[in-house]
Design an enzyme around this catalytic site. Structure first.
Site, mmCIF file in Angstrom:
data_model
loop_
_atom_site.group_PDB
_atom_site.id
_atom_site.type_symbol
_atom_site.label_atom_id
_atom_site.label_comp_id
_atom_site.label_asym_id
_atom_site.label_seq_id
_atom_site.Cartn_x
_atom_site.Cartn_y
_atom_site.Cartn_z
ATOM 1 N N ASP A 69 87.349 2.532 49.965
ATOM 2 C CA ASP A 69 88.471 2.046 50.780
ATOM 3 C C ASP A 69 88.069 1.000 51.812
ATOM 4 O O ASP A 69 86.935 0.920 52.248
ATOM 5 C CB ASP A 69 89.207 3.216 51.463
ATOM 6 C CG ASP A 69 88.294 4.143 52.250
ATOM 7 O OD1 ASP A 69 87.111 4.285 51.896
ATOM 8 O OD2 ASP A 69 88.770 4.744 53.238
ATOM 9 N N GLU A 105 87.442 7.372 52.441
ATOM 10 C CA GLU A 105 86.384 7.842 53.353
ATOM 11 C C GLU A 105 86.791 7.605 54.799
ATOM 12 O O GLU A 105 86.478 8.405 55.672
ATOM 13 C CB GLU A 105 85.063 7.133 53.044
ATOM 14 C CG GLU A 105 83.869 7.701 53.802
ATOM 15 C CD GLU A 105 83.785 7.249 55.244
ATOM 16 O OE1 GLU A 105 83.271 8.015 56.074
ATOM 17 O OE2 GLU A 105 84.252 6.129 55.545
ATOM 18 N N GLU A 106 87.485 6.477 55.052
ATOM 19 C CA GLU A 106 87.805 6.133 56.444
ATOM 20 C C GLU A 106 88.742 7.153 57.095
ATOM 21 O O GLU A 106 88.796 7.241 58.318
ATOM 22 C CB GLU A 106 88.421 4.728 56.527
ATOM 23 C CG GLU A 106 87.454 3.598 56.140
ATOM 24 C CD GLU A 106 86.319 3.399 57.138
ATOM 25 O OE1 GLU A 106 86.359 4.003 58.221
ATOM 26 O OE2 GLU A 106 85.389 2.641 56.815
ATOM 27 N N ARG A 144 66.982 9.359 57.462
ATOM 28 C CA ARG A 144 66.672 10.346 58.493
ATOM 29 C C ARG A 144 66.872 11.746 57.929
ATOM 30 O O ARG A 144 67.998 12.160 57.668
ATOM 31 C CB ARG A 144 67.563 10.147 59.710
ATOM 32 C CG ARG A 144 67.174 11.090 60.850
ATOM 33 C CD ARG A 144 67.920 10.786 62.124
ATOM 34 N NE ARG A 144 67.497 11.683 63.182
ATOM 35 C CZ ARG A 144 66.492 11.450 64.027
ATOM 36 N NH1 ARG A 144 65.801 10.342 63.929
ATOM 37 N NH2 ARG A 144 66.178 12.328 64.960
HETATM 38 ZN ZN LIG Z 1 83.873 2.848 58.262
HETATM 39 ZN ZN LIG Z 2 81.966 3.348 55.851
#
Ligand SMILES: [Zn+2]
Ligand SMILES: [Zn+2]
Length: 422
Positions: free
Chosen positions: A80, A147-148, A187
């Site tokens: 997205d 995802e946002e 990480r």
């Molecule tokens: Zn983002």
């Molecule tokens: Zn992102």
């Protein structure tokens, strides 16, 4: 094989990837609207011989390449874009507009670089298919929507991702970031922050601005709350822990001589430790209630958790196992520790939802020329801070070597988990 050979190899296999990237960049789509992107992805996966399913978790795409007995490596990309205007002035800049989930017409721009993630995973899917004589197991490629919003991974899980396509032995993925292309960052342990969005409504009692004594003023109530919330991090979180509390919106009133009935606050928090997260969210609720009581509000405030991302916790043993794959691509001294990232990601849900270890790294996407004066990795932070970051209207990862490194990193990481066939 040197890292240069690997990068050159990645470029040679997928000559058309820069064109794929520019096409995706010019056709960004908002969360849960990634239909064109899903079509491009599905078409290419089918041509490569992947069993391909669209519409998983609304607009997600899953590709499965079964290649004999063995483990399953899940490789994930998000698809997205964001509701904002691109100001990069690149020849392939987005001019697209869309309609957001509230019905507003907005500019749309891949400001987080998810078009890089999609392109790299398509390149990796092609390389894994081309080299299927050299590994065994199953490559499970997941192109995730939204995802946002922090909802796409969960939507795919709720739509039977693991029941329908199998449980992975590892979840691998990457996010492009504004450090130099040609570097990777990994990480182990807690890596990306948990993010929570909290919506608060505080109720007063409106009236004429000239007669405050007849009202309960929600503007003063909200203002006091905003100031008191600043003490959550400074007074309730240990110096050895990390948290952020930001009030990003404060809304009340329409006119200077009307005391309104209510006020609204929108609050964003970032934490890395579940105990700190509980403490911070508890403190917000407690302070909001107490400030309402202190103002003499007759109605309790509403405190709503709007959405939340859990922290991304990279599995330490899986990182140790995967790291040589990343080092093979860029060299050991170019796989750096990014420190704790206060940004958030929902990729961790794919790992926790399948009981698989997560290995999620950052992919350098900034023009290496901007770092010409940097002499050591330790000095890099200052130059990174000068680069436009993800979600900036000027965010513009360089196409090469970002794509070549991103493809090779996914392939080499996957091959560590997919044993060599004899
Ligand atoms: Zn983002
Ligand atoms: Zn992102």
């Amino acid at each position: 094989m040197t890292s240069d050979d690997l990068i050159a190899g990645a470029r040679a296999v997928d000559d058309d990837l820069p064109a794929v990237y520019r096409d995706l960049h010019q056709h960004p789509e908002l969360s849960f609207q990634e239909e064109r992107t899903a079509g491009v992805v599905a078409g290419r996966l089918r041509a490569l011989g992947y069993e391909t399913t669209t519409g998983v978790g609304r607009t997600g795409v899953v590709g499965v390449l079964r290649n004999g007995d063995g483990p399953t490596a899940l490789l994930r990309a998000d698809m997205d874009a964001l509701p904002m205007q691109e100001k990069t002035e690149l020849p392939y800049a987005s001019t697209v507009r869309g309609v957001d989930h509230e019905g507003h017409t907005v500019d749309v721009f891949h400001a987080c670089g998810h078009d890089v993630h999609v392109t790299c995973l398509l390149g990796a899917a092609a390389e894994l298919a081309d080299s299927r004589g050299t590994w065994t197991g199953t490559a499970l490629v997941v192109f995730q929507p939204a995802e946002e919003l922090g909802r796409g991974a969960q939507a795919m899980i709720d739509d039977g991702l693991f029941a329908r396509f199998g449980r992975p032995d590892v979840v691998l993925g990457q996010h492009v970031a504004p450090f130099p292309a040609g570097f990777l960052a990994l990480r182990p342990g807690p890596a990306f922050a948990a993010a929570d969005s909290v919506k608060v409504r505080m109720f007063g009692q409106g009236g004429h601005g000239s007669r405050p004594e007849t009202t309960v003023d929600p503007v003063v109530m909200a203002a006091a709350t905003v100031m008191r919330l600043q003490t959550v991090v400074s007074r309730e979180v240990a110096g050895t822990d990390t948290a952020v509390v930001t009030v990003g919106a404060l809304r009340a009133g329409t006119k200077e001589n009307i005391i309104p009935d209510e006020a609204e606050l929108l609050i964003s928090t970032r934490t890395f430790d579940p105990a700190v997260r509980d403490r911070v969210l508890g403190a917000i609720t407690r302070i909001v209630r107490a400030e309402a009581a202190a103002s003499g509000a007759s109605r309790d405030p509403e405190v709503m958790l709007v959405d939340g991302f859990p922290a991304v916790v990279n599995d330490v043993a899986a990182c140790v196992r995967t790291r040589p794959g990343l080092e093979a691509v860029v060299g050991a001294d170019r796989v750096v520790d990014p420190g704790l990232v206060t940004g958030s990601e929902d990729v961790g849900l794919l790992a926790s939802g399948s009981d698989a270890p997560c290995v999620f790294w950052l992919l350098g996407g900034a023009d290496p020329a901007a770092f010409a004066a940097v002499r050591s990795v330790d000095d890099m932070a200052e130059a990174v801070a000068e680069q436009p970051s993800n979600h900036s209207p000027f965010y513009a990862p360089v196409i090469e070597p970002t794509l070549a490194v991103g493809v090779a990193a996914l392939v080499e990481a996957a091959r560590i988990w997919l044993p060599r066939s004899s």
